[in-house]
Design an enzyme around this catalytic site. Sequence first.
Site, short mmCIF file in Angstrom:
data_model
loop_
_atom_site.label_atom_id
_atom_site.label_comp_id
_atom_site.label_asym_id
_atom_site.label_seq_id
_atom_site.Cartn_x
_atom_site.Cartn_y
_atom_site.Cartn_z
N LYS A 120 9.22 -21.75 -5.62
CA LYS A 120 9.92 -22.53 -4.60
C LYS A 120 9.29 -23.90 -4.36
O LYS A 120 9.92 -24.76 -3.74
CB LYS A 120 9.97 -21.74 -3.29
CG LYS A 120 10.73 -20.42 -3.40
CD LYS A 120 10.72 -19.67 -2.09
CE LYS A 120 11.51 -18.36 -2.16
NZ LYS A 120 10.92 -17.42 -3.11
N CYS A 121 8.05 -24.09 -4.82
CA CYS A 121 7.40 -25.39 -4.62
C CYS A 121 8.04 -26.48 -5.47
O CYS A 121 8.14 -27.63 -5.05
CB CYS A 121 5.91 -25.29 -4.94
SG CYS A 121 4.99 -24.24 -3.80
N ASN A 122 8.46 -26.11 -6.69
CA ASN A 122 9.10 -27.11 -7.55
C ASN A 122 10.51 -26.71 -7.97
O ASN A 122 11.06 -27.26 -8.92
CB ASN A 122 8.24 -27.39 -8.79
CG ASN A 122 8.02 -26.14 -9.63
OD1 ASN A 122 8.55 -25.07 -9.33
ND2 ASN A 122 7.23 -26.26 -10.69
#
Length: 211
Positions: free
Chosen positions: A170-172
């Site tokens: 979910k960070c990238n």
Amino acid sequence: FDSIPVNTATNVADLNSIVNECYNYLELIGCLRLITSLSDKYMLAKDILVYHVIKRVQAPFESFKQGLKTLGVLEKIQTYPEVFYSIFCHKPENLSAKILSDLFTVRALSDVQALGFWNSYLQAVEDGKSAITMEDILIFATGCSSIPPAGFKPTPSIECLHMDFPVGNKCNNCLALPITNTYQEFQENMDFAIRNTLRLEKEESSHYIGH
């Protein structure tokens, strides 16, 4: 507002007692009024409601407008309201296999067979032949249940890795697809990982809120 039980008063004495208990607060918000009959409770309730819904947010709203004026945004909004409608009045669109397929860009050197399985999987989910939904896939990969009006940053992407189960970063906004021998194995592994990951995240969130 719920802490001031104005509407529960059954006689003038009860209503005056409530007003006396909340005297300082009612005076502060400008809703203090002389009570002469039980019907006054409706006007008092209306005054309190107007304060909380309109007057209380008026100052922040004016500050927000001033901020928009700084770069001329407010003028553009007022001139072209239809252009800004989709941003300020966002209504999530129904996700489909095509929308998700177009949303995720393919990273270089991805496995051709796995990408074929991915497109077949999206169609199976759309057709209700999977235990999960389109929204589940998007949440698993990005943390969002719908596409934001301004889009994602970074753009959602997919890659293929030599692993048994998918991984959502979910960070990238990256979804790593598993490389399997058959489509059936691909779908089963996708369903299992996404369903259980979202279930665990929901349980953890409920546990956190509970504490």
